[in-house]
Design an enzyme around this catalytic site. Structure first.
Site, PDB file in Angstrom:
ATOM      1  N   GLU A  56       0.854  -1.186   0.000  1.00  0.00           N
ATOM      2  CA  GLU A  56       0.000   0.000   0.000  1.00  0.00           C
ATOM      3  C   GLU A  56       0.887   1.231   0.000  1.00  0.00           C
ATOM      4  OE1 GLU A  56      -3.524   2.504   2.275  1.00  0.00           O
ATOM      5  OE2 GLU A  56      -2.010   1.480   3.457  1.00  0.00           O
ATOM      6  N   GLU A  81       5.006   5.202   3.438  1.00  0.00           N
ATOM      7  CA  GLU A  81       4.524   6.513   3.884  1.00  0.00           C
ATOM      8  C   GLU A  81       5.735   7.422   4.067  1.00  0.00           C
ATOM      9  OE1 GLU A  81       1.633   8.320   4.413  1.00  0.00           O
ATOM     10  OE2 GLU A  81       3.105   9.830   4.997  1.00  0.00           O
ATOM     11  N   GLU A 108       9.715   7.995   0.233  1.00  0.00           N
ATOM     12  CA  GLU A 108       8.894   8.464  -0.887  1.00  0.00           C
ATOM     13  C   GLU A 108       8.616   7.284  -1.831  1.00  0.00           C
ATOM     14  OE1 GLU A 108       7.395   9.885  -4.351  1.00  0.00           O
ATOM     15  OE2 GLU A 108       9.471   9.143  -4.376  1.00  0.00           O
ATOM     16  N   ASP A 131      -3.159  12.259  -2.086  1.00  0.00           N
ATOM     17  CA  ASP A 131      -3.441  13.698  -2.102  1.00  0.00           C
ATOM     18  C   ASP A 131      -3.796  14.104  -3.528  1.00  0.00           C
ATOM     19  OD1 ASP A 131      -2.700  14.106   0.669  1.00  0.00           O
ATOM     20  OD2 ASP A 131      -0.629  13.796   0.029  1.00  0.00           O
ATOM     21  N   LYS A 135      -4.855  21.728  -8.308  1.00  0.00           N
ATOM     22  CA  LYS A 135      -4.508  22.868  -9.183  1.00  0.00           C
ATOM     23  C   LYS A 135      -3.430  22.476 -10.192  1.00  0.00           C
ATOM     24  CE  LYS A 135      -5.615  26.392  -5.802  1.00  0.00           C
ATOM     25  NZ  LYS A 135      -5.100  27.312  -4.805  1.00  0.00           N
ATOM     26  N   ASP A 167     -11.841   9.893  -3.384  1.00  0.00           N
ATOM     27  CA  ASP A 167     -13.135  10.506  -3.052  1.00  0.00           C
ATOM     28  C   ASP A 167     -13.424  11.645  -4.012  1.00  0.00           C
ATOM     29  OD1 ASP A 167     -10.784  11.769  -1.601  1.00  0.00           O
ATOM     30  OD2 ASP A 167     -12.293  13.368  -1.572  1.00  0.00           O
TER      31      ASP A 167
HETATM   32  C1  LIG Z   1      -4.681  11.863   2.035  1.00  0.00           C
HETATM   33  S1  LIG Z   1      -3.537  10.889   2.930  1.00  0.00           S
HETATM   34  C2  LIG Z   1      -4.260   9.246   2.814  1.00  0.00           C
HETATM   35  C3  LIG Z   1      -3.779   8.350   3.910  1.00  0.00           C
HETATM   36  C4  LIG Z   1      -4.417   6.945   3.932  1.00  0.00           C
HETATM   37  N1  LIG Z   1      -4.175   6.214   2.711  1.00  0.00           N
HETATM   38  C5  LIG Z   1      -5.881   7.021   4.209  1.00  0.00           C
HETATM   39  O1  LIG Z   1      -6.667   6.666   3.319  1.00  0.00           O
HETATM   40  O2  LIG Z   1      -6.265   7.416   5.332  1.00  0.00           O
HETATM   41  C6  LIG Z   1      -2.179  10.768   1.811  1.00  0.00           C
HETATM   42  C7  LIG Z   1      -0.897  10.250   2.452  1.00  0.00           C
HETATM   43  O3  LIG Z   1       0.063  10.013   1.439  1.00  0.00           O
HETATM   44  C8  LIG Z   1       1.350  10.400   1.890  1.00  0.00           C
HETATM   45  N2  LIG Z   1       2.134  10.654   0.680  1.00  0.00           N
HETATM   46  C9  LIG Z   1       1.896  11.618  -0.244  1.00  0.00           C
HETATM   47  N3  LIG Z   1       2.766  11.530  -1.255  1.00  0.00           N
HETATM   48  C10 LIG Z   1       3.578  10.472  -0.978  1.00  0.00           C
HETATM   49  C11 LIG Z   1       4.685   9.888  -1.648  1.00  0.00           C
HETATM   50  N4  LIG Z   1       5.105  10.371  -2.812  1.00  0.00           N
HETATM   51  N5  LIG Z   1       5.296   8.829  -1.076  1.00  0.00           N
HETATM   52  C12 LIG Z   1       4.859   8.338   0.118  1.00  0.00           C
HETATM   53  N6  LIG Z   1       3.822   8.866   0.808  1.00  0.00           N
HETATM   54  C13 LIG Z   1       3.195   9.916   0.265  1.00  0.00           C
HETATM   55  C14 LIG Z   1       1.067  11.614   2.740  1.00  0.00           C
HETATM   56  O4  LIG Z   1       2.111  11.862   3.651  1.00  0.00           O
HETATM   57  C15 LIG Z   1      -0.230  11.210   3.426  1.00  0.00           C
HETATM   58  O5  LIG Z   1       0.015  10.544   4.650  1.00  0.00           O
END
Ligand SMILES: C[S@@+](CC[C@H](N)C(=O)[O-])C[C@H]1O[C@@H](n2cnc3c(N)ncnc32)[C@H](O)[C@@H]1O
Length: 225
Positions: A56, A81, A108, A131, A135, A167
């Site tokens: 995941e 994460e 990352e 995320d 934009k 969503d």
């Molecule tokens: C909107 S949250 C969703 C978290 C979880 N999947 C949930 O549904 O509750 C997005 C997560 O992705 C992580 N994230 C964003 N870009 C990432 C990347 N390139 N590599 C690893 N994690 C990333 C952010 O730090 C954040 O914790």
């Protein structure tokens, strides 16, 4: 165990890949990834066994992936994460539930996939509520662009699947466009290529948040051709 009990393994100046206590730290702003060799999945430092491997990306606080690992103990799970404060929450849940089949990666997504995951070694990849960065000027922050799409096509086995959950319909459509554009992935569901109901998919923090606000959830599924 509380999240604060997980200590960072290095200072910024000392940063390097570190695998300890089933947590792999992939440093940010780091160029020397290939100087360190990722052990095989069956190495005791990783899973200590063979089996299906599911990953995941963007695990957040880990609700979804820790439950999956707990409920499917014969499968090896990986949570990726980039934020250490959230990795600590995943780790705390994993330790308190005594889940042994979950590798946590603090790093990352593209860097980890590119430098640390062997080709065709993953059965299923999941991305829950990335995320959206809506934009146009924030395009470069979106994860689902060609570097990610091609890297996951390399590491997921042929016939393996990638599932993305959102969503936000425009974000869902952008992810769909990026995946089919690559020609490496085939959308599993008929047009419009997403479904809005997936019984027993599992729950994440953002899933519960958006459902409580009355939002519709879209599920995309792709097969690696
Ligand atoms: C909107 S949250 C969703 C978290 C979880 N999947 C949930 O549904 O509750 C997005 C997560 O992705 C992580 N994230 C964003 N870009 C990432 C990347 N390139 N590599 C690893 N994690 C990333 C952010 O730090 C954040 O914790």
């Amino acid at each position: 165990m509380k999240p604060k009990h997980l200590k960072a393994p290095f200072t910024w100046e000392e940063r390097r890949p570190v695998l300890t206590d089933q947590v792999l730290y992939v440093p940010h702003h780091y160029q020397d990834h290939t100087a360190w060799t990722m052990p095989a999945w069956e190495d005791p430092a990783v899973f200590g066994k063979q089996g299906r491997v599911c990953i995941e990306y963007c695990s957040g606080n880990g609700n979804w992936v820790v439950e999956k690992a707990k409920d499917n103990p014969d499968t090896c799970w990986i949570a990726v994460e980039k934020r250490f404060d959230r990795v600590r929450k995943i780790w705390s849940k994993r330790e308190n539930l005594k889940v042994k089949n979950l590798l946590i990666v603090c790093g990352e997504a593209v860097a980890f996939t590119k430098h640390y995951i062997p080709t065709q070694s993953i059965d299923e990849a999941y991305l829950n509520f990335p995320d959206p960065w809506p934009k146009p000027k924030h395009t470069k922050h979106r994860l689902v662009r060609q570097p990610f799409v091609t890297e996951i096509a390399r590491v997921v086995k042929k016939g393996g699947v990638a599932t993305f959950v959102s969503d936000d319909l425009p974000n869902c459509e952008r992810m769909l466009e990026e995946m089919v554009k690559s020609t490496l992935w085939k959308a599993e569901f008929p047009f419009p290529h997403y479904v809005t109901d997936w019984p027993n998919y599992g729950y994440s923090f953002f899933d519960e948040l958006w459902r409580a606000k009355g939002k519709t959830i879209q599920y995309l599924k792709f097969v690696n051709e």
